[in-house]
Scaffold this motif. Structure first.
Motif, short mmCIF file in Angstrom:
data_model
loop_
_atom_site.label_atom_id
_atom_site.label_comp_id
_atom_site.label_asym_id
_atom_site.label_seq_id
_atom_site.Cartn_x
_atom_site.Cartn_y
_atom_site.Cartn_z
N UNK A 210 0.82 -1.21 0.00
CA UNK A 210 0.00 0.00 0.00
C UNK A 210 0.85 1.26 0.00
N UNK A 211 0.23 2.42 -0.15
CA UNK A 211 0.97 3.68 -0.14
C UNK A 211 1.76 3.87 1.16
N UNK A 212 2.90 4.54 1.06
CA UNK A 212 3.66 4.92 2.25
C UNK A 212 3.12 6.28 2.68
N UNK A 213 2.69 6.38 3.95
CA UNK A 213 2.09 7.61 4.46
C UNK A 213 2.98 8.12 5.60
N UNK A 214 3.60 9.27 5.38
CA UNK A 214 4.59 9.77 6.34
C UNK A 214 4.18 11.11 6.95
N UNK A 215 5.01 11.57 7.88
CA UNK A 215 4.84 12.87 8.53
C UNK A 215 3.43 13.04 9.10
N UNK A 216 2.97 12.00 9.81
CA UNK A 216 1.63 12.03 10.42
C UNK A 216 0.54 12.35 9.41
N UNK A 217 0.62 11.71 8.24
CA UNK A 217 -0.42 11.86 7.23
C UNK A 217 -0.24 13.02 6.27
N UNK A 218 0.83 13.80 6.43
CA UNK A 218 1.02 14.99 5.61
C UNK A 218 1.50 14.70 4.19
N UNK A 219 2.11 13.55 3.97
CA UNK A 219 2.59 13.23 2.63
C UNK A 219 2.41 11.73 2.35
N UNK A 220 2.00 11.43 1.14
CA UNK A 220 1.75 10.05 0.72
C UNK A 220 2.59 9.77 -0.52
N UNK A 221 3.18 8.58 -0.57
CA UNK A 221 3.91 8.19 -1.77
C UNK A 221 3.31 6.90 -2.31
N UNK A 222 2.77 6.99 -3.53
CA UNK A 222 2.23 5.82 -4.22
C UNK A 222 2.27 6.14 -5.71
N UNK A 223 3.29 5.64 -6.38
CA UNK A 223 3.53 5.98 -7.79
C UNK A 223 3.72 7.50 -7.95
N UNK A 224 4.35 8.11 -6.97
CA UNK A 224 4.58 9.55 -6.99
C UNK A 224 4.15 10.20 -5.68
N UNK A 225 4.47 11.47 -5.54
CA UNK A 225 4.17 12.20 -4.30
C UNK A 225 2.75 12.75 -4.30
N UNK A 226 2.12 12.69 -3.12
CA UNK A 226 0.82 13.31 -2.90
C UNK A 226 0.94 14.11 -1.60
N UNK A 227 0.95 15.44 -1.72
CA UNK A 227 1.08 16.29 -0.54
C UNK A 227 -0.30 16.60 0.03
N UNK A 228 -0.58 16.07 1.21
CA UNK A 228 -1.84 16.35 1.89
C UNK A 228 -1.78 17.74 2.53
N UNK A 229 -0.63 18.06 3.12
CA UNK A 229 -0.40 19.37 3.73
C UNK A 229 0.28 20.29 2.72
N UNK A 230 0.18 21.59 2.93
CA UNK A 230 0.73 22.53 1.96
C UNK A 230 1.67 23.57 2.57
N UNK A 231 2.12 23.32 3.80
CA UNK A 231 3.03 24.29 4.43
C UNK A 231 3.93 23.58 5.43
N UNK A 232 4.85 24.33 6.02
CA UNK A 232 5.81 23.79 6.99
C UNK A 232 5.93 24.77 8.14
N UNK A 233 6.11 24.29 9.39
CA UNK A 233 6.22 25.19 10.53
C UNK A 233 7.30 26.25 10.33
N UNK A 234 6.99 27.51 10.68
CA UNK A 234 7.98 28.58 10.54
C UNK A 234 9.12 28.42 11.54
N UNK A 235 10.22 29.10 11.29
CA UNK A 235 11.40 29.01 12.16
C UNK A 235 11.09 29.41 13.59
N UNK A 236 10.12 30.29 13.79
CA UNK A 236 9.79 30.73 15.15
C UNK A 236 9.34 29.56 16.01
#
Length: 235
Positions: free
Chosen positions: A62-88
């Protein structure tokens, strides 16, 4: 009929909760499910390279689901989330004494921090609350996995990751089973037709799932895998 199983890694496929060694019994459980026509996904708070590598070596299809569901890999990348925590937010965690995960440089959306031995783990909720005061302003949330503290976008979460992975495979929620052990697995465990956990899962998880194994960690996973297969054969 269960056609797809999404399972957490740390604490569920490892020898026991708190251990990072993958259980031989868990590997046997995954291969048993796959041999019976049930696809298995690994879903983890780990980075995609770690999760995707484990998926291949263990034998899950099955698909590899990483970063607590934020990104999925199955025949390519699927980004569920669209941002990253700021440096602060990252700086706040480090100033509190938390240790940044080495995997963060390989992450797209979720940042992880460990609590060192010199800090009081009984104050995990205090650490979470302190970071949440700032993170909520930016649209991020904080999760504790039992292994690390994670900062991720509000639309992240393992439940969302499994939902999208199921859709990619063409499976309905009633055809999905989820297995996990930690607080960050709870939203995932509420998705699908069947949910289960090892015997040494957190109390919050035990209060959520439909089946609690009699054994811890990977031994419990194998027990759950056999339960799923035997139950379907008896129908």
């Amino acid at each position: 009929m269960i056609k797809y199983v999404a399972t957490d890694v740390d604490g569920t496929l490892t020898i026991r909760r708190g251990d990072v060694r993958i259980s031989i019994e868990a590997i046997n459980g995954i291969r048993l499910l796959e041999a019976n026509g049930i696809k298995v996904s690994l879903i983890s708070g780990n980075s995609l390279p770690v999760t995707l590598g484990l998926r291949g070596y263990i034998g899950a299809s099955g698909p590899a689901i990483a970063e607590n569901g934020c990104i999925i890999y199955f025949h390519g990348y699927k980004h569920v989330c669209n941002s990253k925590p700021p440096d602060e937010l990252k700086d706040i965690a480090i100033k509190m004494g938390l240790v940044e995960s080495w995997q963060n440089k390989f992450r797209f959306h979720d940042l992880a921090f460990f609590i060192p031995k010199n800090l009081d783990k009984s104050k995990i909720k205090d650490y979470i609350n302190e970071i949440e005061k700032i993170s909520n302003k930016y649209g991020f949330k904080v999760l504790w996995s039992g292994y690390a503290l994670h900062i991720l976008p509000e639309n992240g979460g393992k439940g969302q990751g499994v939902k999208i992975a199921s859709e990619l495979l063409g499976y309905k929620p009633e055809e999905v089973a989820t297995i996990g052990d930690g607080e960050n697995d709870v939203d995932m465990l509420k998705f699908g037709n069947f949910s289960a956990c090892p015997q040494d899962a957190s109390e919050e998880v035990k209060g959520t799932v439909k089946y609690i194994a009699s054994k811890p960690g990977g031994e419990g996973f194998l027990e759950i895998a056999k339960f799923i297969i035997n139950k379907q054969k008896s129908v």
